[in-house]
Design an enzyme around this catalytic site. Structure first.
Site, mmCIF file in Angstrom:
data_model
loop_
_atom_site.group_PDB
_atom_site.id
_atom_site.type_symbol
_atom_site.label_atom_id
_atom_site.label_comp_id
_atom_site.label_asym_id
_atom_site.label_seq_id
_atom_site.Cartn_x
_atom_site.Cartn_y
_atom_site.Cartn_z
ATOM 1 N N HIS A 34 0.817 -1.211 0.000
ATOM 2 C CA HIS A 34 0.000 0.000 0.000
ATOM 3 C C HIS A 34 0.857 1.271 0.000
ATOM 4 O O HIS A 34 2.060 1.239 0.311
ATOM 5 C CB HIS A 34 -0.919 0.012 1.226
ATOM 6 N N ARG A 46 -5.507 1.410 5.106
ATOM 7 C CA ARG A 46 -4.459 1.878 4.194
ATOM 8 C C ARG A 46 -4.343 0.978 2.968
ATOM 9 O O ARG A 46 -4.010 1.443 1.875
ATOM 10 C CB ARG A 46 -3.124 2.018 4.927
ATOM 11 N N GLU A 100 -1.241 -6.888 7.481
ATOM 12 C CA GLU A 100 0.183 -6.786 7.792
ATOM 13 C C GLU A 100 0.549 -7.806 8.869
ATOM 14 O O GLU A 100 -0.314 -8.287 9.625
ATOM 15 C CB GLU A 100 0.509 -5.355 8.259
ATOM 16 N N HIS A 142 0.463 -5.456 2.268
ATOM 17 C CA HIS A 142 1.354 -4.738 3.184
ATOM 18 C C HIS A 142 2.777 -5.247 2.970
ATOM 19 O O HIS A 142 2.995 -6.243 2.279
ATOM 20 C CB HIS A 142 0.909 -4.966 4.624
#
Length: 258
Positions: free
Chosen positions: A11, A62, A89, A188
């Site tokens: 991202h 995000r 993540e 991520h």
């Protein structure tokens, strides 16, 4: 010969990435630069003539916002966006919220590099005394997962990330690719590293040195057995990409003072 193509990208820069803190499962938004990176990625793919059929993201904002902005820039806002915690993540446990450079000063740069980049080292787990514990585990989004909140991780190694990601890759993403769909994964740093390790056959030792810049699409070409037919390609200005990689690597170093 390549039969399938898939795009993987970390991202755009997040607010805590800019502050050099372990963000992990804390739901931070994109920074102003992160918004620009996501839009630039979309323009890059559009100008190269690529079309997408489905985008996969984590449950973190995000990752989702990067997908939305990228599709807007491509003029393909209608493309479905599918979300799963399995693309989240890596869970950094008790390290969440801490500043990487300060940790390098206190624990040494090599230790921080191992915490960030090693394959099978797990940080200390988060517990209820941690300032972000309730923010994470009381979040309603995690009631949508295919495991109970009690079974969600409290800390992870990269190996753990791959183990929870691979069933989703095999069972959900691969069938879409086999149908001939053009797939992009907006993930991520570590969920992307885990997937690339699996797809590219990167060794446990070599994955330590794989660093991904934010907002940079990676093209992976695979044969009919989903083995790579060529090295992964980071798309865009190569000098800018290398500078972005160095910026990420420097996050785990002691901050130099004048």
């Amino acid at each position: 010969m390549s039969k399938y193509k898939v795009f993987v990208m970390r991202h755009g820069e997040g607010a805590w990435t800019k502050e050099n803190r372990f963000c992990s499962w804390v739901d931070q938004r994109l920074s102003e630069d992160g918004v620009k990176e996501a839009l630039a990625c979309g323009h890059l793919l559009r100008d190269a003539g690529y079309h997408l059929d489905v985008v996969f993201t984590s449950l973190l904002s995000r990752s989702i916002h990067t997908a939305w902005l990228l599709l807007e820039a491509m003029g393909q806002e209608w493309v479905p966006v599918v979300k799963s915690w399995r693309l989240n993540e890596r869970h950094y446990g008790a390290l969440i919220g801490l500043n990487r450079a300060e940790m390098a000063l206190n624990h040494g740069e090599e230790q921080v590099k191992q915490w960030r980049r090693s394959y099978d080292l797990t940080p200390p787990p988060i517990d209820k005394s941690h300032p972000y514990f309730l923010e994470i585990y009381n979040d309603r989004r995690y009631s949508t997962c295919d495991v109970s909140k009690e079974d969600l991780p409290k800390s992870e190694s990269l190996k753990d990330v791959l183990e929870r990601l691979q069933p989703y890759w095999d069972g959900t993403i691969v069938p879409e690719i086999k149908q001939g769909k053009s797939v992009l994964i907006s993930g991520h740093g570590n969920s992307c590293r885990a997937l690339l390790k699996h797809l590219q056959g990167i060794s446990d030792a070599d994955i330590v040195n794989v660093t991904l810049p934010t907002g940079t699409p990676i093209l992976i070409e695979l044969d009919e057995n989903f083995r790579p037919t060529k090295p992964m390609q980071l798309l865009g200005d190569q000098e800018a990409i290398q500078a972005a990689i160095r910026k990420v690597e420097d996050q785990g170093k002691v901050k130099q003072t004048a």
